[in-house]
Design a protein around this motif. Structure first.
Motif, mmCIF file in Angstrom:
data_model
loop_
_atom_site.group_PDB
_atom_site.id
_atom_site.type_symbol
_atom_site.label_atom_id
_atom_site.label_comp_id
_atom_site.label_asym_id
_atom_site.label_seq_id
_atom_site.Cartn_x
_atom_site.Cartn_y
_atom_site.Cartn_z
ATOM 1 N N GLY A 938 0.778 -1.237 0.000
ATOM 2 C CA GLY A 938 0.000 0.000 0.000
ATOM 3 C C GLY A 938 0.802 1.275 0.000
ATOM 4 N N GLN A 939 2.036 1.243 -0.504
ATOM 5 C CA GLN A 939 2.892 2.431 -0.484
ATOM 6 C C GLN A 939 3.062 2.988 -1.898
ATOM 7 N N ALA A 940 3.211 4.307 -1.981
ATOM 8 C CA ALA A 940 3.466 4.970 -3.255
ATOM 9 C C ALA A 940 4.158 6.293 -2.963
ATOM 10 N N LEU A 941 4.773 6.886 -3.978
ATOM 11 C CA LEU A 941 5.432 8.184 -3.799
ATOM 12 C C LEU A 941 5.546 8.890 -5.133
ATOM 13 N N TYR A 942 5.864 10.183 -5.059
ATOM 14 C CA TYR A 942 6.165 10.989 -6.237
ATOM 15 C C TYR A 942 6.903 12.237 -5.774
ATOM 16 N N LEU A 943 7.557 12.914 -6.690
ATOM 17 C CA LEU A 943 8.227 14.170 -6.390
ATOM 18 C C LEU A 943 7.220 15.300 -6.539
ATOM 19 N N THR A 944 6.830 15.892 -5.421
ATOM 20 C CA THR A 944 5.850 16.960 -5.445
ATOM 21 C C THR A 944 6.470 18.299 -5.795
ATOM 22 N N SER A 945 7.795 18.417 -5.669
ATOM 23 C CA SER A 945 8.542 19.604 -6.086
ATOM 24 C C SER A 945 9.937 19.122 -6.458
ATOM 25 N N PRO A 946 10.769 19.965 -7.034
ATOM 26 C CA PRO A 946 12.121 19.489 -7.382
ATOM 27 C C PRO A 946 12.937 19.007 -6.196
ATOM 28 N N ALA A 947 12.529 19.358 -4.978
ATOM 29 C CA ALA A 947 13.342 19.022 -3.806
ATOM 30 C C ALA A 947 12.631 18.139 -2.798
ATOM 31 N N GLU A 948 11.363 17.759 -3.044
ATOM 32 C CA GLU A 948 10.586 17.067 -2.010
ATOM 33 C C GLU A 948 9.919 15.806 -2.546
ATOM 34 N N ILE A 949 10.008 14.749 -1.742
ATOM 35 C CA ILE A 949 9.329 13.485 -2.030
ATOM 36 C C ILE A 949 8.084 13.398 -1.167
ATOM 37 N N GLN A 950 6.939 13.210 -1.811
ATOM 38 C CA GLN A 950 5.678 13.018 -1.087
ATOM 39 C C GLN A 950 5.327 11.528 -1.092
ATOM 40 N N ARG A 951 5.173 10.965 0.102
ATOM 41 C CA ARG A 951 4.764 9.565 0.204
ATOM 42 C C ARG A 951 3.287 9.498 0.556
ATOM 43 N N ILE A 952 2.599 8.553 -0.093
ATOM 44 C CA ILE A 952 1.176 8.355 0.156
ATOM 45 C C ILE A 952 0.928 6.877 0.390
ATOM 46 N N THR A 953 -0.245 6.559 0.905
ATOM 47 C CA THR A 953 -0.635 5.161 1.083
ATOM 48 C C THR A 953 -2.036 4.965 0.525
ATOM 49 N N TYR A 954 -2.278 3.797 -0.033
ATOM 50 C CA TYR A 954 -3.626 3.437 -0.477
ATOM 51 C C TYR A 954 -4.149 2.264 0.341
ATOM 52 N N SER A 955 -3.579 2.073 1.519
ATOM 53 C CA SER A 955 -3.964 0.981 2.409
ATOM 54 C C SER A 955 -4.810 1.519 3.556
ATOM 55 N N GLN A 956 -5.958 0.924 3.761
ATOM 56 C CA GLN A 956 -6.837 1.322 4.862
ATOM 57 C C GLN A 956 -6.152 1.099 6.211
ATOM 58 N N GLU A 957 -5.433 -0.004 6.341
ATOM 59 C CA GLU A 957 -4.760 -0.320 7.600
ATOM 60 C C GLU A 957 -3.718 0.742 7.937
ATOM 61 N N THR A 958 -2.940 1.155 6.920
ATOM 62 C CA THR A 958 -1.925 2.183 7.165
ATOM 63 C C THR A 958 -2.575 3.507 7.535
ATOM 64 N N CYS A 959 -3.663 3.864 6.863
ATOM 65 C CA CYS A 959 -4.381 5.098 7.203
ATOM 66 C C CYS A 959 -4.883 5.068 8.641
ATOM 67 N N ASP A 960 -5.407 3.914 9.064
ATOM 68 C CA ASP A 960 -5.923 3.797 10.424
ATOM 69 C C ASP A 960 -4.819 3.933 11.467
ATOM 70 N N ASN A 961 -3.621 3.434 11.132
ATOM 71 C CA ASN A 961 -2.508 3.459 12.086
ATOM 72 C C ASN A 961 -1.605 4.680 11.919
ATOM 73 N N LEU A 962 -2.001 5.602 11.033
ATOM 74 C CA LEU A 962 -1.107 6.708 10.714
ATOM 75 C C LEU A 962 -0.817 7.590 11.921
ATOM 76 N N GLN A 963 -1.821 7.825 12.753
ATOM 77 C CA GLN A 963 -1.609 8.671 13.929
ATOM 78 C C GLN A 963 -0.513 8.108 14.833
ATOM 79 N N GLU A 964 -0.508 6.781 15.001
ATOM 80 C CA GLU A 964 0.516 6.161 15.840
ATOM 81 C C GLU A 964 1.883 6.212 15.183
ATOM 82 N N MET A 965 1.902 6.105 13.871
ATOM 83 C CA MET A 965 3.173 6.033 13.165
ATOM 84 C C MET A 965 3.854 7.385 13.048
ATOM 85 N N LEU A 966 3.075 8.469 13.022
ATOM 86 C CA LEU A 966 3.669 9.789 12.854
ATOM 87 C C LEU A 966 4.410 10.219 14.120
ATOM 88 N N SER A 967 5.404 11.068 13.934
ATOM 89 C CA SER A 967 6.193 11.547 15.067
ATOM 90 C C SER A 967 5.450 12.661 15.806
#
Length: 1087
Positions: A938-967
């Motif tokens: 459920g992972q994906a990414l793209y360059l949102t600007s010349p200097a930044e990588i944006q990571r996204i998820t298409y997994s429901q489980e990852t979305c549900d656990n995102l609050q715990e995973m974030l710093s």
């Protein structure tokens, strides 16, 4: 790096994706009915996770000295927050206006941002995804400067008109107290003083506010008396002002490169005027003006001389000199050159209190494309080694690949070789921006991101657990000769610049084999080794790929399908490329048989890591430059690399260093003319590359960075054709777009699995090529490999993007691979183990594999070996797919697609049921199309600007656990104690003077502000608003605690003063009593 037709991209932007499913005819076999599909729509959800890299186009910066958190604002309204390594956060203002200033509520878990659209916002940082609690939009005045005193709730806002308004940051309401510009300046002044460029309160007296106007006037304003105490005038514009911590002096920086020091009580004349970088004339005249000093900071120390840090101010003589930061300490002046222009800088100090010795220890310098932290505590002012992945854009990213759940030993192996590449000379101290805490995520699988760059470098990144850290950097340009002189350029005409830029790459994580294609039509194959080796001569193959226009009815007998071989005497050796003849690259004739780049002829010292195994270069053909390579694949089990372009494909045996096949696309589609098996003979030596006949015309201009002249194209044609027919051929050129090495059934009648190659083209054809491999070991290096084209397997709409194989149970069949071994290890360690490549044969008449084929328009599932289409799904009718991958999700496989109209979709396998369709990201930049990639789990990414990588998820489980995973950004920390004012200052009322701002600025004391001046906007609703409100309660409690602490501190100070007075009284009483006893019995005349 795939090429995209921009016309197609623009056409697809506004189109809505549509899908339709069709199954095979009733008579088709339906063996896949037994496949149990476990993935359902509820398993999918799309959301952003983290953003890595350097904030693109930074504009402002702030630092919380207690929480140790750094905030950076950008010109596009983005907000990036940084703590310790791995603690990062990204937020975005909805308006997208530039962030002109940031102010932390120090140790409060809140941040105020001021934007160029004259709005200010209060961010709550006490939640993992920060949210705006309040906003205030000014209607009549433009914001130019903000100041929030430490432990105050009243924010000063200076405007372009020269006025100062005051905002309560708790309620985000305006105070009725306003400092008007015409009251602040001299009444006799006839001109407007200009915008407010500085606001600060006297460190020792909160009731005195220092206001700097652009024209050069500085005013010390008495807040209680509402009048100006002093006015300081200088005839040069002011850029910044800095206080001495005792509040008796301040320093101004000016537009002529001067610094003026003023005594607070002596406004008539500056106490000192210096020009740090100006030449001092001998005749005592004023020094020549310099460039403006954009900012100055003055920081004191207990033990030694103060630090003065400034940006700008260089002499105008230094034309072309890079931006500099100047550090003045005592009698020494250090000028530190920066790689990019300076946006802002901050001096980090030990105390948050402005009325104490500051004790500076570092300077954070925000550059246009970098963030540098300088250690002030070491000689020479070394920089700290950055803890953040800010070098994504060190060279522009040209391609990107994402590997989730890769072998666990890969990251330690890459880190061990990459750690030797680190620069020396960094500060020995720990990174000073150290706030926040890591998330408690459940993701434990290894993730690797590979980025290819314009300078030919490749970077491997550890992307595990929502973090990003560079592991290893490979420089592919080392293989080639460098241009020695300024006028000497690489011998390439197919790119305007960056001849070493990475076009595309293929990586096998299990065997660690890497294959890279560059824009100069070159392919480099690398092996991974932990030992250093020196290669005396870089192995090289030159390939001549050309599709010559000729009549179908009368093929040229010279264009055989026989493989072409390099002029080498043994499979283990490769002679240097033959030098072109004098006429091959002269003005008398067209270029021929020469590559675009020259491989280095001197020995190549290769450090541990990825080391060159073979270089393959396409050469010029009759004045026509080689076409850029569009796709490639490597298979370590077979020892083969295949690459293709608009002319056809080539298969290279990198073990024997041989070119096995060089074939045009049209010949591959119709093998009836050449059913004979293609082999790599060991004796017959032919020129490097045979002509491949085709009915196709030359490539379109989109296929290369720089098109050759039309004259060169016409010279290469062997027969004349009308311009209209030629243009039709150009449009109908069928190029190679996709490869897959696999173990499958090349032909319908086959019952045994055998190695094959699936080839996809830009016009939707999928063809099979059978491979006949000799046994392993020494026989593999001696015996030839057989290759046979088996014709077209299936036809799809649009160009083929991805192909994969599933077994009868619907499980993905990955390409076979050879386990990694160190090629430079001893013979005992070098055990070559080839993975078993031939499962048991299928029963006759039964399909046991499913081929998954995805194009720009549709997806098909074909049963093998019967080649029956079981399922078909039209992904989009009016747009087209940019990226599609077969990925592992929740223990099952599915197809993930990204369309040009912004839709992200997933389809089940093998039935191709739509599971997810979200309009996520309209394609606004070709960079997104070039770098978007899906990965497993459920992972994906793209360059949102010349200097930044944006990571996204298409997994429901990852979305549900995102609050715990974030710093976490905010951590409870005690505010340091206020500086001790000392006994005498406490006794006689010296030291810092406090101010009751509530009485002064509140509604009872100042009245209400004009409603038309600014509009209050509450923060966003929903869950984030609720969280913000909850955090606001916590903030109120914290403020109440601080207020109690302050009250207790003041009571404590009162107790101390009372105790001191009592002690003094006791002492006086004792002395009086002693005097009385001494003189009690004496007569008056005895005194």
């Amino acid at each position: 790096m795939k090429k995209f037709n921009i016309r197609k991209v623009l056409d697809g932007l506004t189109a809505a994706s549509s899908s339709s499913s069709a199954t095979a005819s009733p008579g088709a076999p339906r063996e896949n009915d037994a496949v149990q599909e476990t993935l359902q729509s509820e398993h999918f959800q799309l959301c952003k996770t983290v953003r890595h890299g350097f904030p693109y186009q930074p504009s402002s910066m702030a630092f919380d000295p207690v929480q140790k958190i750094l905030a950076v604002g950008t010109q596009t309204g983005a907000l990036r927050l940084f703590g310790r390594a791995g603690v990062e956060c990204y937020c975005q203002h909805e308006s997208g206006s530039a962030v002109i200033q940031l102010q932390f509520l120090i140790n409060e878990g809140a941040l105020v941002s001021a934007l160029a659209d004259d709005s200010i916002h209060l961010w709550n940082l006490r939640q993992k995804i920060p949210a705006i609690l309040h906003s205030l939009k000014f209607n009549r005045e433009r914001i130019t400067y903000c100041h929030l005193p430490f432990q105050s709730k009243w924010l000063y806002i200076g405007t372009e008109r020269g006025n100062i308004h005051i905002v309560n940051v708790e309620s985000f309401t305006l105070s009725g107290y306003v400092i008007m510009w015409n009251k602040a300046i001299e009444l006799s002044t006839k001109t407007h003083p200009g915008p407010v460029v500085h606001i600060s309160d006297n460190p020792m007296d909160e009731g005195k506010l220092l206001i700097g106007f652009e024209c050069g006037v500085v005013v010390l304003w008495d807040l209680k008396c509402k009048k100006a105490d002093y006015r300081y005038t200088y005839d040069e514009a002011i850029h910044s002002v800095a206080w001495h911590h005792e509040g008796k002096q301040f320093i101004c920086s000016h537009s002529d490169g001067t610094l003026t020091t003023w005594n607070v009580r002596a406004p008539a004349k500056a106490a000192q005027i210096i020009t740090p970088h100006g030449k001092q004339p001998k005749d005592g005249k004023k020094p020549e003006p310099c460039k403006p000093i954009l900012k100055v900071e003055y920081k004191t120390t207990r033990a030694g001389d103060p630090f003065m840090v400034l940006s700008g101010g260089l002499s105008y003589d230094n034309v072309g000199r890079r931006a500099c930061l100047t550090v003045m300490h005592g009698k020494s002046t250090a000028v530190l050159e920066m790689d990019y222009p300076i946006v802002d800088f901050l001096t980090l100090c030990e105390t948050p209190y402005p009325n104490d010795f500051q004790e500076p220890y570092a300077v954070v310098v925000l550059l246009e494309k970098d963030l540098v932290v300088i250690d002030l505590g070491q000689i020479g002012y070394p920089i700290f080694e950055s803890s953040y992945p800010l070098t994504v854009h060190e060279s522009p990213v040209t391609c990107c690949e994402y590997f989730a759940d890769c072998p666990a030993e890969l990251i330690p192996a890459l880190y061990s070789v990459g750690s030797r590449q680190k620069r020396q000379g960094y500060s020995k101290k720990e990174w000073p921006i150290s706030g926040g805490n890591w998330g408690q995520g459940t993701q434990s699988y290894p993730e690797i991101i590979i980025t290819g760059h314009a300078d030919g470098s490749i970077k491997f990144w550890d992307a595990s657990a929502l973090m990003l850290q560079v592991l290893y950097k490979l420089k592919t340009a080392k293989v080639f000769e460098r241009a020695r002189g300024k006028d000497e350029k690489p011998n390439t005409d197919i790119v305007d610049e960056d001849p070493f830029a990475i076009q595309t790459l293929s990586w096998c994580p299990e065997s660690r084999m890497l294959c890279v294609a560059g824009v100069s039509a070159h392919v480099i194959i690398y092996r991974f080794s932990k030992q250093e080796v020196t290669t005396e001569e870089v192995p090289l193959l030159e390939v001549r790929m050309q599709c010559e226009l000729s009549d179908v009815d009368s093929p040229d007998p010279g264009g055989e399908q026989t493989p072409t071989l390099p002029p080498s005497s043994s499979p283990q050796e490769s002679e240097p490329p033959p030098q072109p003849s004098a006429g091959s690259n002269s003005s008398d004739g067209p270029r021929d048989n020469i590559p675009c780049l020259q491989v280095r002829s001197s020995p190549l010292k290769q450090s541990p890591g990825y080391q060159v195994e073979l270089v393959v270069q396409l050469v010029w053909v009759s004045g026509e430059p080689p076409q850029q390579i569009s796709t490639l694949a490597i298979n370590s089990s077979y020892g083969l690399v295949v690459f293709g372009n608009s002319n056809g494909l080539a298969v290279v045996d990198y073990l024997q260093k041989l070119l096995l096949l060089n074939m045009g696309t049209s010949e591959l589609c119709s093998p009836s003319d050449a059913q004979k098996q293609l082999r790599s003979p060991r004796k017959a030596r032919q020129p490097s590359g045979a002509l491949c006949e085709s009915n196709d015309g030359s490539n379109t201009s989109e296929d290369r960075c720089k098109s050759p002249t039309s004259d060169g194209k016409d010279n290469s044609f062997t027969r004349s054709r009308s311009s209209s027919v030629t243009s039709i051929d150009r449009e109908s050129r069928e190029a190679i777009s996709s490869f897959l090495f696999c173990e499958s059934f090349p032909r319908k009648a086959d019952t045994l699995l055998s190695p094959c190659l699936l080839v996809g083209t830009t016009q939707g054809s999928v063809m099979t090529v059978a491979l006949s491999l000799p046994p392993g070991g020494d026989q593999r290096l001696q015996q030839p490999i057989g290759i046979a084209s088996c014709g077209t397997l299936v036809q799809l709409k649009g160009g083929i993007l991805t192909m994969a194989l599933l077994d009868a149970a619907g499980t993905l069949l990955p390409p076979s691979y050879e386990p990694w071994y160190d090629p430079n290890a001893s013979d005992e360690e070098k055990v070559r183990r080839r993975r078993p490549a031939s499962p048991p044969s299928s029963q006759e008449g039964q399909d046991c594999q499913f081929a998954v084929l995805c194009s720009e328009k549709q997806a098909k599932v074909v049963a093998m070996p019967s080649q029956t289409c079981l399922h078909k799904h039209n992904i989009t009718e009016t747009s087209f797919v940019l990226r599609v991958d077969v990925v592992l999700m929740g223990g099952a496989n599915c197809i993930a697609c990204f369309c040009a109209n912004g839709h992200i979709m997933t389809l089940s396998l093998p039935s191709l049921r739509p599971l997810l369709d979200v309009n996520y990201l309209p394609l606004t930049d070709m960079r997104i199309a070039r770098t978007f990639c899906f990965s497993n789990l459920g992972q994906a990414l793209y360059l949102t600007s010349p200097a930044e990588i944006q990571r996204i998820t298409y997994s429901q489980e990852t979305c549900d656990n995102l609050q715990e995973m974030l710093s976490e950004l905010f951590t409870p920390v005690e505010t340091p104690e206020a500086p001790n004012r000392g006994f005498f200052k406490g006794l006689f009322g010296g030291g810092a003077q406090s101010l009751d701002r509530e009485d002064l600025f509140g509604e009872t004391g100042a009245g209400k502000a004009s409603r038309s001046l600014a509009q209050h906007i509450p923060g966003p609703g929903g869950m984030e608003g609720m969280k913000g409100a909850a955090s606001g309660v916590v903030g109120e409690l914290a403020r109440a605690r601080i207020a109690l602490d302050e009250r207790g501190q003041k009571l404590g100070e009162l107790d101390e003063r009372t105790a001191a007075m009592m002690a003094s009284a006791d002492s006086f009483s004792k002395h009086a009593h002693d005097m009385m006893l001494k003189y009690k019995d004496k007569k008056w005349y005895q005194l």
